[in-house]
Design an enzyme around this catalytic site. Structure first.
Site, PDB file in Angstrom:
ATOM      1  CB  SER A  85      -0.799   0.193   1.301  1.00 51.27           C
ATOM      2  OG  SER A  85      -1.845  -0.838   1.195  1.00 51.27           O
ATOM      3  CE  LYS A 118      -3.819   5.573  -3.911  1.00 51.36           C
ATOM      4  NZ  LYS A 118      -4.770   5.564  -2.781  1.00 51.36           N
TER       5      LYS A 118
HETATM    6  S1  IVH Z   1       2.717   3.589  -6.936  1.00 53.60           S
HETATM    7  C1  IVH Z   1       4.224   0.725  -3.265  1.00 53.60           C
HETATM    8  N1  IVH Z   1       1.188   5.382  -8.236  1.00 53.60           N
HETATM    9  O1  IVH Z   1      -2.951   3.141  -4.786  1.00 53.60           O
HETATM   10  C2  IVH Z   1       3.581   1.588  -4.078  1.00 53.60           C
HETATM   11  N2  IVH Z   1       0.052   3.773  -6.674  1.00 53.60           N
HETATM   12  O2  IVH Z   1      -2.991   2.998  -1.965  1.00 53.60           O
HETATM   13  C3  IVH Z   1       3.574   1.466  -5.383  1.00 53.60           C
HETATM   14  N3  IVH Z   1      -2.299   3.723  -7.058  1.00 53.60           N
HETATM   15  O3  IVH Z   1      -1.608  -0.124  -4.260  1.00 53.60           O
HETATM   16  C4  IVH Z   1       2.435   1.859  -6.112  1.00 53.60           C
HETATM   17  N4  IVH Z   1      -2.285   5.395  -8.460  1.00 53.60           N
HETATM   18  O4  IVH Z   1      -2.629   0.360  -6.605  1.00 53.60           O
HETATM   19  C5  IVH Z   1       1.256   4.184  -7.427  1.00 53.60           C
HETATM   20  N5  IVH Z   1      -0.010   6.809  -9.132  1.00 53.60           N
HETATM   21  C6  IVH Z   1       0.078   5.756  -8.635  1.00 53.60           C
HETATM   22  C7  IVH Z   1      -0.918   5.142  -7.991  1.00 53.60           C
HETATM   23  C8  IVH Z   1      -0.939   4.091  -7.141  1.00 53.60           C
HETATM   24  C9  IVH Z   1      -3.069   4.645  -7.605  1.00 53.60           C
HETATM   25  C10 IVH Z   1      -2.719   2.511  -6.067  1.00 53.60           C
HETATM   26  C11 IVH Z   1      -1.950   1.246  -6.064  1.00 53.60           C
HETATM   27  C12 IVH Z   1      -1.553   1.108  -4.642  1.00 53.60           C
HETATM   28  C13 IVH Z   1      -2.436   1.851  -3.848  1.00 53.60           C
HETATM   29  C14 IVH Z   1      -1.980   2.380  -2.456  1.00 53.60           C
END
Ligand code: IVH
Length: 712
Positions: A85, A118
Site C-alpha cells: 500500500s 493517485k
Molecule cells: S505506486 C508501493 N502510483 O494506490 C507503491 N500507486 O494505496 C507502489 N495507486 O497499491 C504503487 N495510483 O494500486 C502508485 N500513481 C500511482 C497510483 C497508485 C493509484 C494505487 C496502487 C497502490 C494503492 C495504494
C-alpha cells in the site's frame, strides 16, 4: 484462394503486428493512421484465418480482445514481489513532514521526487515474459491475487506484446479504471435493461473484472495506466523517471501527468497544480502520489510490511465553493418521503456545475440552520454528491427566516396534495397517499427489482416513461399493458426517438408471466410497504399464507399492541410463533394499515381481477411443529456471507433460506458460520476474532446436502 499453412502463418503474424501497431497509435499516441473500418477489416481478416487454421492461432493474438470461453473460477497466483500500500497523508503539514523526513533520512537537502495523480482504479500486476503478456493478477491480499489475464487481455490499452527492447521479464503494475463517459453510458444501458447500476466508476471497474466471462468484459469500456513495477530482469531502471521512459519505449501507457521536483516548495506547488487539473483527467483521482525518484534511495529508505517509506499519498481536501441558496424545493420519493432540496445559483465544483444539493430532512436543515436566501458553502461528498456544508452567517440577510418544511408545503404533499405525516421516531415527513403519482415510477421500480419480482427489462427510465405516457399508474398496471404498446414505447424524445422494441417487450411479458408464480414473500416485498424490507417480507410470509390473510392477521394485530420494552417472547399469544426481529410493532402496524387502507384494498381487488393470488412457499407459523415436519438441514443455523462466491450472494442467501437457515448481515457471537468466498476481508477477521467457524462454499453446500462433517 486458399493459403498453405506456411503462408497463413506468415500472414497471421503480419496482421497481428499491424493490428498491434495501430492499437499503439490509437491508444498510446492518439495519432491513428487508419479509419475504424480499415482497422476492423484487418481484424476480421485475422479472425477468418484463425478460424481456418485454429492450430496456428497465437495465444496472444489481438483477436483475444473480444474475450473467450467463460472460466469456472479464477486461479490464484502469488506475487513475486508483494503489492504494498501507500501511506496516506491528509494535510499539507503532513506532506511537509514526509518530505522533511526524506531529507533527514537521506541526509540531503534536495530529494528528487515524482508527483503524479493517485488513480482511483483497481490495481493489477501484468507480467510480460519475452515481450508477451503472460499473466494479469489482481492485488488480492497483497501477497496472492486472482489471475484475470483473459479479462485484462480485452482492454485495448494493455498491450499483449511489447516492443523488442523490453526486458525478458517485466512486471508492470498499474490501475484499471472505467473512464467517466463510458461509466455513464454503461449505467444508462444497465438501467434500461433493468439491471442494478454501479455506484461509481471504481465499483464498475472492479465488478467488471470479477466477471468470469471475458466476452462480457470486452463489452465494457475499461482502460489501463501503469505506475510502478514488480519483478524485472536485470538491474532495472535507476530512477522512476527512467522507468517511465522504459514504459514509453516498450509501448505501455504510463501515469500522465507526472512532475519532477526536488524541493519542498516545488513539491507543494505541483500538488496544487494537480488539484487544479485533476477534474479534467479521464479517471477519478482524489489525491497525489509522491515517490522518491532514485531507486537506490528507495532501497535505503526501505518499507514496513505494509507500505514503502519512499512514497506517500496525499488526499486532497474536497473543493469548497460559496453560492447562494435561492430556494428550497421538495421532492417526493418512492415511499412518499419528502426530501428538501437546495436550489443553488449554479457554481462549478470538482469538475461539474452544481445547481442542486439534497438537504436530507428537516432535522438537517434545523441543525445547520439553512434559510432561503443564505450564502452556503458546498462541496461534493466523496467527490460525487453535492452537499451543503454550512451557512456563511456573516452574509445572511436580516430578514431571512428559519425554514419549516411543513409550513412550506402547507401540510400537503406537493405532488398529490394528499396529507403528510411524520411517524414517531422518524425524521422524515412522508406523503401517506399510496396512490400519489410522484411515487408511481418508484413503486414500479421497486416492484420489478431483482429481489422483488425480477422483471428484467424495466429500469428507471422505462418506469418513468410508462408513468409519463400514462401506460401505468401503479405496478399492477404492468399486467395490463398490451405487449404491442410496450414494443413501441419511446424512451427518447420526439426529436430523437428510441423505441423499446419487440424483443424487449417480449422479455417483459415472459418475466411478468413468471412473476405470477412467485411466492408471497417476493410479492410482499415488491409492494414497497414502509418498514417491510426483504427479511420482514420473508418472515411475514412464514406467518401468513396469502395477502388477504395479512389484512386479518391476529398475529400482526397483537404485535402492534406491544408496549415499548415488552418482548414478543413474553407475550402468550406471540411466543409460540418465535417471530424474528425484522417483524416488530412498526412493521406489523405498517402492514395492517396498508392492507386495511383504501389503497391497500384497491391493490387486493386489482390482484383478484388479474387472477393473482401469490402463496407463501415458507409458511410455517409455529417453528416447533415446523421443525419436526420439515427438518431442514440448516434449521436453526445463522450464516453470514462474505466475499465472492461461484453464484451471486443473493442467490446463496435464497439457497440457505430454502434449507431452513438464516442469513444475517453482520458477524456476532450468535452467528453459527461465516461462509467466506474469495476476498471476504473484515467479516472473516471478525469471525476469527469471535471464534465463529469460517467455512468455504463447498463446505456449506455439503451441509445443505446433508453430507457434511462440520462440527456443531
Ligand atoms: S505506486 C508501493 N502510483 O494506490 C507503491 N500507486 O494505496 C507502489 N495507486 O497499491 C504503487 N495510483 O494500486 C502508485 N500513481 C500511482 C497510483 C497508485 C493509484 C494505487 C496502487 C497502490 C494503492 C495504494
Amino acid at each position: 484462394m486458399s493459403l498453405t499453412p506456411l503462408e497463413a502463418q506468415a500472414e497471421m503474424t503480419r496482421l497481428a503486428g499491424e493490428i498491434d501497431r495501430h492499437n499503439r497509435l490509437y491508444y498510446l499516441d492518439a495519432t491513428p493512421e487508419i479509419s475504424d473500418a480499415d482497422y476492423d477489416a484487418l481484424f476480421r481478416r485475422l479472425e477468418d484465418l484463425e478460424r481456418e487454421f485454429p492450430d496456428l492461432r497465437h495465444p496472444n493474438s489481438p483477436t483475444g480482445r473480444v474475450g473467450g470461453a467463460p472460466l469456472d473460477k479464477f486461479q490464484q497466483l502469488r506475487h513475486a514481489v508483494p503489492m504494498l500500500s501507500i501511506d496516506d497523508v491528509f494535510s499539507e503539514g503532513e506532506v511537509t513532514e514526509f518530505y522533511q523526513r526524506l531529507q533527514r533520512l537521506l541526509g540531503t537537502e534536495r530529494v528528487p521526487v515524482m508527483v503524479e495523480p493517485k488513480i482511483d482504479g483497481v490495481a493489477v500486476a501484468l507480467v510480460y515474459r519475452n515481450g508477451q503478456l503472460e499473466t494479469a493478477t489482481t492485488r488480492g491480499d497483497g501477497t496472492t491475487g486472482d489471475v484475470i489475464t483473459e479479462n485484462v487481455r480485452t482492454i485495448r490499452s494493455v498491450p499483449v506484446r511489447l516492443k523488442e527492447s523490453a526486458p525478458a521479464v517485466l512486471e508492470v503494475r498499474g490501475e484499471i479504471f472505467m473512464p467517466a463517459a463510458g461509466f455513464a453510458k454503461l449505467n444508462q444501458d444497465r438501467d434500461e435493461a433493468g439491471l442494478p447500476t454501479f455506484a461509481n466508476p471504481r465499483n464498475a471497474a472492479a465488478g467488471t473484472l470479477k466477471q468470469l466471462d471475458s466476452r462480457e468484459v470486452a463489452r465494457r469500456p475499461l482502460d489501463f495506466i501503469a505506475h510502478s513495477f514488480g519483478q524485472m530482469e536485470g538491474a532495472g531502471p535507476a530512477t522512476m523517471s527512467e522507468f517511465h521512459a522504459l514504459l514509453k519505449e516498450v509501448g505501455i501507457p504510463g501515469s500522465e501527468p507526472v512532475w519532477h521536483v526536488d524541493t519542498l516548495d516545488g513539491m507543494l506547488g505541483v500538488i496544487h497544480e494537480l488539484d487544479e487539473r485533476r477534474h479534467h483527467l479521464p479517471y477519478g483521482t482524489d489525491g497525489a502520489v509522491i515517490k522518491v525518484d532514485d531507486r537506490a534511495a528507495q532501497t535505503r529508505l526501505g518499507a514496513t510490511s505494509r507500505a514503502p517509506r519512499w512514497a506517500a499519498a496525499y488526499k486532497f481536501p474536497p473543493e469548497q465553493k460559496e453560492t447562494r441558496l435561492h430556494a428550497i424545493t421538495i421532492q417526493v420519493g418512492r415511499t412518499g418521503v419528502l426530501t428538501p432540496v437546495a436550489e443553488l445559483d449554479p457554481v462549478f465544483v470538482s469538475g461539474t456545475t452544481v445547481s442542486r444539493a439534497t438537504l436530507h430532512n428537516q432535522d438537517e436543515i434545523t441543525r445547520k440552520d439553512v434559510r432561503v436566501g443564505d450564502t452556503v458553502v458546498i462541496e461534493k461528498a466523496g467527490e460525487i454528491i453535492p452537499a451543503v456544508v454550512k451557512v456563511v452567517l456573516e452574509k445572511r440577510s436580516p430578514d431571512a427566516v428559519p425554514f419549516s418544511l411543513f409550513d412550506h408545503v402547507g401540510g400537503l404533499c406537493p405532488s398529490c396534495s394528499g396529507p403528510i405525516a411524520k411517524e414517531e421516531g422518524f425524521v422524515a415527513w412522508r406523503c401517506v397517499n399510496f396512490a400519489c403519482p410522484a411515487q408511481a415510477a418508484s413503486r414500479i421500480r421497486q416492484f420489478v427489482s431483482r429481489k422483488a419480482l425480477d422483471i428484467e427489462g424495466i429500469g428507471s427510465t422505462v418506469a418513468e416513461k410508462l408513468v409519463e405516457r400514462e401506460l401505468a399508474h401503479s405496478p399492477l398496471d404492468l399486467f395490463e399493458i398490451p405487449e404491442a404498446s410496450l414494443a413501441v414505447l419511446n424512451l427518447g424524445t420526439d426529436e430523437e426517438p428510441r423505441i423499446y422494441g419487440e424483443k424487449n417487450a417480449r422479455k417483459v411479458a415472459e418475466a411478468l408471466q413468471r412473476a405470477r408464480m412467485m411466492p408471497l414473500s417476493r410479492w410482499l416485498y415488491a409492494m414497497g410497504i414502509p418498514q417491510i424490507g426483504e427479511s420482514a417480507a420473508r418472515e411475514m410470509a412464514r406467518l401468513h399464507e396469502t395477502l388477504p390473510d395479512l389484512a386479518t392477521s391476529a398475529i400482526l394485530a397483537e404485535l402492534r399492541t406491544l408496549k415499548t420494552g415488552e418482548r414478543k417472547d413474553d407475550n402468550a399469544l406471540l411466543a409460540p410463533y418465535r417471530i424474528a426481529s425484522e417483524v416488530g410493532p412498526a412493521a406489523a402496524s405498517s402492514a395492517l394499515d396498508f392492507f386495511r387502507s383504501a389503497a391497500g384494498k384497491a391493490v387486493l381487488s386489482h390482484m383478484e381481477r388479474l387472477g393473482l393470488n401469490p402463496r407463501s412457499d415458507n409458511f410455517a407459523p409455529r417453528p416447533e411443529e415446523a421443525a419436526a415436519s420439515y427438518d431442514l438441514p440448516l434449521a436453526g443455523k445463522t450464516f453470514v456471507i462474505t466475499g465472492t462466491l461461484s453464484i451471486d450472494r443473493d442467490d446463496m442467501k435464497a439457497l440457505i433460506l430454502s434449507k431452513g437457515g438464516k442469513v444475517s448481515g453482520s458477524v456476532s457471537k450468535k452467528t453459527h458460520f461465516v461462509l467466506a468466498g474469495e476476498g471476504g476481508g473484515s467479516k472473516r477477521d471478525k469471525a476469527i476474532e469471535l471464534g465463529v467457524p469460517v467455512i468455504t462454499e463447498g463446505e456449506a453446500r455439503a451441509m445443505m446436502d446433508g453430507t457434511d462433517s462440520t462440527p456443531e
